[in-house]
Design a protein around this motif. Structure first.
Motif, PDB file in Angstrom:
ATOM      1  N   PHE A  16       0.838  -1.195   0.000  1.00 20.79           N
ATOM      2  CA  PHE A  16       0.000   0.000   0.000  1.00 20.79           C
ATOM      3  C   PHE A  16       0.878   1.252   0.000  1.00 20.79           C
ATOM      4  CE2 PHE A  16      -2.855  -3.232   1.607  1.00 20.79           C
ATOM      5  CZ  PHE A  16      -4.084  -2.884   1.101  1.00 20.79           C
ATOM      6  N   GLN A  17       1.942   1.246   0.794  1.00 22.14           N
ATOM      7  CA  GLN A  17       2.837   2.393   0.863  1.00 22.14           C
ATOM      8  C   GLN A  17       3.520   2.648  -0.480  1.00 22.14           C
ATOM      9  OE1 GLN A  17       5.035   0.662   4.168  1.00 22.14           O
ATOM     10  NE2 GLN A  17       4.432   2.363   5.487  1.00 22.14           N
ATOM     11  N   VAL A  18       4.055   1.591  -1.061  1.00 17.00           N
ATOM     12  CA  VAL A  18       4.753   1.723  -2.337  1.00 17.00           C
ATOM     13  C   VAL A  18       3.798   2.198  -3.430  1.00 17.00           C
ATOM     14  CG1 VAL A  18       5.971   0.456  -4.153  1.00 17.00           C
ATOM     15  CG2 VAL A  18       6.491   0.006  -1.743  1.00 17.00           C
ATOM     16  N   SER A  19       2.587   1.640  -3.453  1.00 13.26           N
ATOM     17  CA  SER A  19       1.611   2.012  -4.482  1.00 13.26           C
ATOM     18  C   SER A  19       1.204   3.470  -4.361  1.00 13.26           C
ATOM     19  CB  SER A  19       0.375   1.111  -4.379  1.00 13.26           C
ATOM     20  OG  SER A  19       0.712  -0.242  -4.606  1.00 13.26           O
ATOM     21  N   MET A  20       0.970   3.947  -3.122  1.00 13.61           N
ATOM     22  CA  MET A  20       0.576   5.341  -2.933  1.00 13.61           C
ATOM     23  C   MET A  20       1.654   6.291  -3.433  1.00 13.61           C
ATOM     24  SD  MET A  20      -1.592   6.064   0.543  1.00 13.61           S
ATOM     25  CE  MET A  20      -0.099   6.178   1.478  1.00 13.61           C
ATOM     26  N   ILE A  21       2.885   6.042  -3.037  1.00 12.97           N
ATOM     27  CA  ILE A  21       3.972   6.931  -3.436  1.00 12.97           C
ATOM     28  C   ILE A  21       4.181   6.880  -4.953  1.00 12.97           C
ATOM     29  CG2 ILE A  21       6.458   7.334  -3.240  1.00 12.97           C
ATOM     30  CD1 ILE A  21       6.255   6.416  -0.329  1.00 12.97           C
ATOM     31  N   ALA A  22       4.095   5.671  -5.524  1.00 15.58           N
ATOM     32  CA  ALA A  22       4.262   5.534  -6.972  1.00 15.58           C
ATOM     33  C   ALA A  22       3.175   6.281  -7.736  1.00 15.58           C
ATOM     34  CB  ALA A  22       4.265   4.051  -7.354  1.00 15.58           C
ATOM     35  N   VAL A  40       3.604  11.129   1.736  1.00 12.13           N
ATOM     36  CA  VAL A  40       4.671  10.475   2.511  1.00 12.13           C
ATOM     37  C   VAL A  40       4.245  10.285   3.966  1.00 12.13           C
ATOM     38  CG1 VAL A  40       7.032  10.712   3.364  1.00 12.13           C
ATOM     39  CG2 VAL A  40       6.498  11.317   0.992  1.00 12.13           C
ATOM     40  N   LEU A  41       3.614  11.313   4.534  1.00 12.08           N
ATOM     41  CA  LEU A  41       3.152  11.212   5.923  1.00 12.08           C
ATOM     42  C   LEU A  41       2.093  10.119   6.069  1.00 12.08           C
ATOM     43  CD1 LEU A  41       2.892  14.994   6.889  1.00 12.08           C
ATOM     44  CD2 LEU A  41       4.653  13.351   7.574  1.00 12.08           C
ATOM     45  N   LEU A  42       1.214  10.009   5.088  1.00 15.01           N
ATOM     46  CA  LEU A  42       0.184   8.969   5.136  1.00 15.01           C
ATOM     47  C   LEU A  42       0.806   7.580   5.012  1.00 15.01           C
ATOM     48  CD1 LEU A  42      -2.603  10.615   2.952  1.00 15.01           C
ATOM     49  CD2 LEU A  42      -2.624  10.258   5.425  1.00 15.01           C
ATOM     50  N   ALA A  43       1.850   7.477   4.206  1.00  7.57           N
ATOM     51  CA  ALA A  43       2.548   6.194   4.098  1.00  7.57           C
ATOM     52  C   ALA A  43       3.125   5.781   5.448  1.00  7.57           C
ATOM     53  CB  ALA A  43       3.651   6.286   3.041  1.00  7.57           C
ATOM     54  N   VAL A  44       3.609   6.762   6.203  1.00  8.63           N
ATOM     55  CA  VAL A  44       4.154   6.463   7.545  1.00  8.63           C
ATOM     56  C   VAL A  44       3.049   6.013   8.488  1.00  8.63           C
ATOM     57  CG1 VAL A  44       5.312   7.446   9.559  1.00  8.63           C
ATOM     58  CG2 VAL A  44       6.103   8.037   7.251  1.00  8.63           C
ATOM     59  N   THR A  45       1.861   6.639   8.376  1.00 10.46           N
ATOM     60  CA  THR A  45       0.761   6.272   9.280  1.00 10.46           C
ATOM     61  C   THR A  45       0.290   4.835   9.055  1.00 10.46           C
ATOM     62  OG1 THR A  45      -1.004   7.045   7.787  1.00 10.46           O
ATOM     63  CG2 THR A  45      -0.045   8.654   9.297  1.00 10.46           C
ATOM     64  N   MET A  46       0.668   4.242   7.939  1.00  9.75           N
ATOM     65  CA  MET A  46       0.286   2.856   7.688  1.00  9.75           C
ATOM     66  C   MET A  46       1.043   1.872   8.580  1.00  9.75           C
ATOM     67  SD  MET A  46      -0.384   2.629   3.606  1.00  9.75           S
ATOM     68  CE  MET A  46      -1.944   3.229   2.938  1.00  9.75           C
ATOM     69  N   TRP A  47       2.017   2.393   9.333  1.00  5.80           N
ATOM     70  CA  TRP A  47       2.690   1.564  10.331  1.00  5.80           C
ATOM     71  C   TRP A  47       1.935   1.553  11.661  1.00  5.80           C
ATOM     72  CZ3 TRP A  47       7.945   4.182   8.949  1.00  5.80           C
ATOM     73  CH2 TRP A  47       8.503   3.532   7.836  1.00  5.80           C
TER      74      TRP A  47
END
Length: 214
Positions: A16-22, A40-47
Motif C-alpha cells: 500500500f505504501q509503495v503504491s501510494m507513493i508511486a 509520505v506522511l500517510l505512508a508512515v501512518t500505515m505503520w
C-alpha cells in the motif's frame, strides 16, 4: 520477540505504501497537482497497526488491518492528497461512513479483549451500546479536529457549513449501525467480534430455525 511479531503488519502495509507513493509520483510527473508531503506522511501512518501491536502487546486481526489500510488510501490519500474530495462531491460522506464501520470494528475488538481478560461474557445490550457509541464519539471528535484545524491553521475542512459537519457525523453514526447490522445478520467479521455477540447471534438463529410446537 515482539519486534519479530510485528513483521506481518509491516509487510502487509508495504504494498500500500509503495503504491501510494508511486501513484503520487506518476500524477506529479504528468503535471497534475498532488500533495507529496501528505502522501509520505500517510505512508508512515500505515505503520500504525504495527505500532499498536508493539505498544499494547496484542495482535490485530488481519481484517481490521486491511480495512485501516484501505481507509487511509480511500480517505486521506485519494480525498486530500489527490483532491478527489473536490472532484466527487459525495466522496467525503462515503469516507466518513466507512470510518464509522472501521471504528465500530475497533469497539468490537476492545470488547473481545475485555471478555478474554475477564473470561466473562458481557451483556449483549452493553456490547452493542459500546460499539455504537464508539462510532458516534469518533465521528464527533473528527469534526472537532476539523473545526480546530480550520480555526488555527486556516484550512477549509468543514467549508464553513453546519450541514457538512452534521452530515459527516450522521454518516459516521450510520457506518456504526451498518457494522452492527453486518455482525448480527452475517456474523462478520468473526475475527473482530466479541464472543458474547456471536453467541447471542447464534441463539437467535437457533430460535428462528426451531420447529414451532403444535
Amino acid at each position: 520477540m515482539r519486534l519479530k511479531a510485528i513483521r506481518r503488519p509491516l509487510l502487509l502495509a508495504l504494498p500500500f505504501q509503495v503504491s501510494m507513493i508511486a501513484i503520487a509520483l506518476v500524477i506529479a510527473a504528468a503535471g497534475l497537482e498532488v500533495e507529496m508531503l501528505l502522501t509520505v506522511l500517510l505512508a508512515v501512518t500505515m505503520w500504525a497497526p504495527a505500532a499498536a501491536e508493539l505498544v499494547f502487546r496484542t495482535t490485530l486481526p488481519r481484517a481490521l488491518q486491511l480495512h485501516y489500510l484501505i481507509f487511509i488510501v480511500a480517505g486521506p490519500f485519494m480525498g486530500s492528497a489527490l483532491h478527489v474530495y473536490w472532484v466527487i462531491a459525495d466522496w467525503d460522506t462515503l469516507v466518513h461512513f466507512d470510518s464509522g464501520v472501521l471504528v465500530a470494528w475497533l469497539g468490537m475488538l476492545w470488547l473481545r479483549r475485555v471478555e478474554e481478560r475477564l473470561q466473562v461474557p458481557l451483556p449483549t445490550w452493553f456490547g452493542l451500546l459500546v460499539i455504537q457509541l464508539t462510532a458516534m464519539a469518533f465521528a464527533a471528535a473528527w469534526e472537532i479536529c476539523e473545526f480546530a484545524s480550520d480555526s488555527i491553521l486556516g484550512t477549509t475542512a468543514q467549508l464553513g457549513s453546519l450541514d457538512d459537519t452534521m452530515g459527516d457525523i450522521m454518516a459516521g453514526t450510520l457506518g456504526g449501525l451498518f457494522a452492527i447490522t453486518l455482525l448480527l445478520i452475517l456474523r462478520r467479521p468473526r475475527s473482530v467480534a466479541p464472543a458474547s455477540l456471536l453467541r447471542a447471534n447464534r441463539r437467535t438463529a437457533d430460535a428462528d430455525e426451531a420447529p414451532t410446537a403444535r
